[in-house]
Design a protein around this motif. Sequence first.
Motif, PDB file in Angstrom:
ATOM      1  N   THR A  91       5.589  10.117   6.661  1.00 56.30           N
ATOM      2  CA  THR A  91       5.779  10.879   7.314  1.00 56.30           C
ATOM      3  C   THR A  91       5.815  10.539   8.826  1.00 56.30           C
ATOM      4  OG1 THR A  91       3.472  11.518   7.335  1.00 56.30           O
ATOM      5  CG2 THR A  91       4.599  12.647   5.821  1.00 56.30           C
ATOM      6  N   PRO A  92       6.119  11.498   9.861  1.00 59.74           N
ATOM      7  CA  PRO A  92       5.957  10.802  11.133  1.00 59.74           C
ATOM      8  C   PRO A  92       4.418  10.509  11.603  1.00 59.74           C
ATOM      9  CG  PRO A  92       7.469  12.803  11.265  1.00 59.74           C
ATOM     10  CD  PRO A  92       6.976  12.497   9.706  1.00 59.74           C
ATOM     11  N   GLU A  93       3.854  11.437  11.081  1.00 64.36           N
ATOM     12  CA  GLU A  93       2.362  11.305  11.289  1.00 64.36           C
ATOM     13  C   GLU A  93       1.898   9.863  10.670  1.00 64.36           C
ATOM     14  OE1 GLU A  93       3.434  13.910   9.872  1.00 64.36           O
ATOM     15  OE2 GLU A  93       3.422  15.304  11.771  1.00 64.36           O
ATOM     16  N   LEU A  94       2.141   9.639   9.460  1.00 61.52           N
ATOM     17  CA  LEU A  94       1.806   8.389   9.024  1.00 61.52           C
ATOM     18  C   LEU A  94       2.429   7.161   9.496  1.00 61.52           C
ATOM     19  CD1 LEU A  94       0.362   6.951   6.495  1.00 61.52           C
ATOM     20  CD2 LEU A  94       2.524   7.253   5.123  1.00 61.52           C
ATOM     21  N   THR A  95       3.624   7.363  10.085  1.00 59.72           N
ATOM     22  CA  THR A  95       4.235   6.264  10.868  1.00 59.72           C
ATOM     23  C   THR A  95       3.648   6.025  11.910  1.00 59.72           C
ATOM     24  OG1 THR A  95       6.578   6.960  10.204  1.00 59.72           O
ATOM     25  CG2 THR A  95       6.381   5.764  12.079  1.00 59.72           C
ATOM     26  N   LYS A  96       3.177   6.907  13.038  1.00 55.88           N
ATOM     27  CA  LYS A  96       2.402   6.700  13.773  1.00 55.88           C
ATOM     28  C   LYS A  96       1.061   6.024  13.730  1.00 55.88           C
ATOM     29  CE  LYS A  96       2.663  10.124  17.094  1.00 55.88           C
ATOM     30  NZ  LYS A  96       2.463  11.259  17.778  1.00 55.88           N
ATOM     31  N   THR A  97       0.321   6.363  12.693  1.00 55.34           N
ATOM     32  CA  THR A  97      -0.833   5.761  12.253  1.00 55.34           C
ATOM     33  C   THR A  97      -0.657   4.234  11.723  1.00 55.34           C
ATOM     34  OG1 THR A  97      -1.808   7.758  11.701  1.00 55.34           O
ATOM     35  CG2 THR A  97      -2.797   6.003  10.697  1.00 55.34           C
ATOM     36  N   LEU A  98       0.180   4.155  11.066  1.00 56.54           N
ATOM     37  CA  LEU A  98       0.269   2.825  10.660  1.00 56.54           C
ATOM     38  C   LEU A  98       0.839   1.925  11.464  1.00 56.54           C
ATOM     39  CD1 LEU A  98       2.264   3.432   7.179  1.00 56.54           C
ATOM     40  CD2 LEU A  98      -0.006   2.974   7.523  1.00 56.54           C
ATOM     41  N   ALA A  99       1.811   2.239  12.484  1.00 55.25           N
ATOM     42  CA  ALA A  99       2.197   1.713  13.523  1.00 55.25           C
ATOM     43  C   ALA A  99       0.974   1.241  14.611  1.00 55.25           C
ATOM     44  CB  ALA A  99       3.287   2.279  14.573  1.00 55.25           C
ATOM     45  N   SER A 100       0.098   2.121  14.837  1.00 57.08           N
ATOM     46  CA  SER A 100      -1.015   1.845  15.882  1.00 57.08           C
ATOM     47  C   SER A 100      -1.890   1.237  15.237  1.00 57.08           C
ATOM     48  CB  SER A 100      -1.670   3.480  16.108  1.00 57.08           C
ATOM     49  OG  SER A 100      -0.752   4.166  16.771  1.00 57.08           O
ATOM     50  N   GLU A 101      -2.163   1.174  13.875  1.00 57.18           N
ATOM     51  CA  GLU A 101      -2.973   0.290  13.250  1.00 57.18           C
ATOM     52  C   GLU A 101      -2.701  -1.313  13.372  1.00 57.18           C
ATOM     53  OE1 GLU A 101      -3.750   1.438   9.306  1.00 57.18           O
ATOM     54  OE2 GLU A 101      -5.156   3.238   9.991  1.00 57.18           O
ATOM     55  N   LEU A 152      11.218  -6.785   4.668  1.00 62.19           N
ATOM     56  CA  LEU A 152      10.506  -5.604   5.296  1.00 62.19           C
ATOM     57  C   LEU A 152      11.255  -4.893   6.565  1.00 62.19           C
ATOM     58  CD1 LEU A 152       6.651  -6.790   5.025  1.00 62.19           C
ATOM     59  CD2 LEU A 152       8.323  -5.544   3.258  1.00 62.19           C
ATOM     60  N   ILE A 153      12.461  -5.427   6.701  1.00 56.42           N
ATOM     61  CA  ILE A 153      13.116  -4.899   8.121  1.00 56.42           C
ATOM     62  C   ILE A 153      13.174  -3.592   8.090  1.00 56.42           C
ATOM     63  CG2 ILE A 153      15.135  -5.360   9.361  1.00 56.42           C
ATOM     64  CD1 ILE A 153      15.413  -8.044   8.825  1.00 56.42           C
ATOM     65  N   GLY A 154      13.368  -2.794   6.800  1.00 56.48           N
ATOM     66  CA  GLY A 154      13.605  -1.511   6.886  1.00 56.48           C
ATOM     67  C   GLY A 154      12.214  -0.623   7.416  1.00 56.48           C
ATOM     68  N   LEU A 155      11.400  -1.176   6.973  1.00 55.32           N
ATOM     69  CA  LEU A 155       9.765  -0.591   7.155  1.00 55.32           C
ATOM     70  C   LEU A 155       9.518  -1.019   8.681  1.00 55.32           C
ATOM     71  CD1 LEU A 155       6.900   0.736   6.573  1.00 55.32           C
ATOM     72  CD2 LEU A 155       6.372  -1.727   5.801  1.00 55.32           C
ATOM     73  N   ILE A 156       9.952  -2.170   9.085  1.00 56.14           N
ATOM     74  CA  ILE A 156       9.797  -2.446  10.589  1.00 56.14           C
ATOM     75  C   ILE A 156      10.611  -1.518  11.594  1.00 56.14           C
ATOM     76  CG2 ILE A 156      10.203  -4.334  12.188  1.00 56.14           C
ATOM     77  CD1 ILE A 156       9.615  -6.508  10.160  1.00 56.14           C
ATOM     78  N   GLY A 157      11.810  -1.296  10.981  1.00 63.22           N
ATOM     79  CA  GLY A 157      12.686  -0.581  11.799  1.00 63.22           C
ATOM     80  C   GLY A 157      12.006   0.967  11.810  1.00 63.22           C
ATOM     81  N   ILE A 158      11.339   1.361  10.814  1.00 63.60           N
ATOM     82  CA  ILE A 158      10.729   2.694  10.690  1.00 63.60           C
ATOM     83  C   ILE A 158       9.563   2.924  11.668  1.00 63.60           C
ATOM     84  CG2 ILE A 158       9.375   4.467   9.467  1.00 63.60           C
ATOM     85  CD1 ILE A 158      11.149   3.614   7.086  1.00 63.60           C
ATOM     86  N   LEU A 159       8.790   1.708  11.608  1.00 65.75           N
ATOM     87  CA  LEU A 159       7.421   1.832  12.261  1.00 65.75           C
ATOM     88  C   LEU A 159       7.482   1.412  13.880  1.00 65.75           C
ATOM     89  CD1 LEU A 159       5.035   0.190   9.685  1.00 65.75           C
ATOM     90  CD2 LEU A 159       5.571   2.444   9.976  1.00 65.75           C
ATOM     91  N   GLY A 210       0.775  -1.278   0.061  1.00 67.38           N
ATOM     92  CA  GLY A 210       0.099  -0.098   0.013  1.00 67.38           C
ATOM     93  C   GLY A 210       0.936   1.273  -0.127  1.00 67.38           C
ATOM     94  N   LEU A 211       1.957   1.061   0.559  1.00 65.74           N
ATOM     95  CA  LEU A 211       2.908   2.201   0.728  1.00 65.74           C
ATOM     96  C   LEU A 211       3.848   2.363  -0.721  1.00 65.74           C
ATOM     97  CD1 LEU A 211       4.369   1.941   4.176  1.00 65.74           C
ATOM     98  CD2 LEU A 211       2.866   4.001   3.549  1.00 65.74           C
ATOM     99  N   LYS A 243      11.113   7.479  -3.238  1.00 65.30           N
ATOM    100  CA  LYS A 243      10.149   8.556  -3.070  1.00 65.30           C
ATOM    101  C   LYS A 243       9.071   7.796  -2.068  1.00 65.30           C
ATOM    102  CE  LYS A 243      10.599  10.435  -7.793  1.00 65.30           C
ATOM    103  NZ  LYS A 243       9.947  10.542  -9.060  1.00 65.30           N
ATOM    104  N   SER A 244       8.812   6.596  -2.093  1.00 61.59           N
ATOM    105  CA  SER A 244       7.649   6.005  -1.309  1.00 61.59           C
ATOM    106  C   SER A 244       8.126   6.107   0.327  1.00 61.59           C
ATOM    107  CB  SER A 244       7.441   4.760  -1.531  1.00 61.59           C
ATOM    108  OG  SER A 244       7.097   4.588  -3.009  1.00 61.59           O
ATOM    109  N   VAL A 245       9.502   5.724   0.682  1.00 57.15           N
ATOM    110  CA  VAL A 245       9.877   5.949   1.868  1.00 57.15           C
ATOM    111  C   VAL A 245       9.826   7.384   2.312  1.00 57.15           C
ATOM    112  CG1 VAL A 245      11.915   5.629   3.381  1.00 57.15           C
ATOM    113  CG2 VAL A 245      11.544   3.958   1.756  1.00 57.15           C
ATOM    114  N   ALA A 246      10.289   8.140   1.542  1.00 57.57           N
ATOM    115  CA  ALA A 246      10.273   9.916   1.699  1.00 57.57           C
ATOM    116  C   ALA A 246       8.907  10.260   2.181  1.00 57.57           C
ATOM    117  CB  ALA A 246      10.825  10.475   0.678  1.00 57.57           C
ATOM    118  N   ALA A 247       8.054   9.571   1.651  1.00 60.55           N
ATOM    119  CA  ALA A 247       6.534  10.109   2.009  1.00 60.55           C
ATOM    120  C   ALA A 247       6.158   9.505   3.192  1.00 60.55           C
ATOM    121  CB  ALA A 247       5.831   9.476   0.668  1.00 60.55           C
TER     122      ALA A 247
END
Length: 227
Positions: free
Chosen positions: A42-52, A77-84, A23-24, A36-40
């Motif tokens: 944002t901290p707000e999106l990170t918080k939302t995705l992690a909470s979900e 997906l370890i990079g994404l896991i590390g971000i979230l 989806g990202l 570009k997808s990683v740069a998009a």
Amino acid sequence: ICASHPDVHGAGELSKLRRMANGLGLKYSSDTDVGKSVAAITPELTKTLASEHLAYLRERAPDALRIVDKMPHNFELIGLIGILFSNARIIHCRRDAIDNCISCFVLQFNETHNYSADLETLGLYYREYDRLMRHWNKVLPGRIFENRYETLIEDQEEHSHRLIDYLGLPWDDACLRFFDRDGSVNTYSNWQVRQPIYKSSVKRWRNYEGEIQPLIEALGNLAEVDL
């Protein structure tokens, strides 16, 4: 071993993270598109995705202190896991490269894993997996616990203690008797997890050495043929 601990829930192989990554825009993209997808994110999106995602996990085990998602392709997906999830414990299960590939080859996975149907392709795929894991270890130093199969079976108790300690949990002897654990297992490891640890699978590839040269050649220096 982890899921045998009373404070841990083994959730099996979950596809939720993969769907999130898709989806990202992190699926089958060029390096530029991935950047570009990683740069998009944002901290707000990170918080939302992690909470979900945490809410999704919590529905499965409301009282567990740790929840294990053992989807093999989470290594991508370890990079994404590390971000979230800055506090996520990441366990990297390794095995002799040739044994690992032979196990994949004989299991005849579905077409999603068609790389495993050809020995040379499988060896090349393994090299890319190894390269990616070395990358994650560089960018996330100290975040990944390496669980080497051969080390585990040589000293199950000591290595199991290290594993549970990495999870930040007190030791429980039930972790040594994972094969007595109740509950269903719906993955290819359903037989193995019902057995005590055994050593007969170490260097099993030698039984097929004459037939697997394309794999060994493709693995190159990752093939531990002299050990």
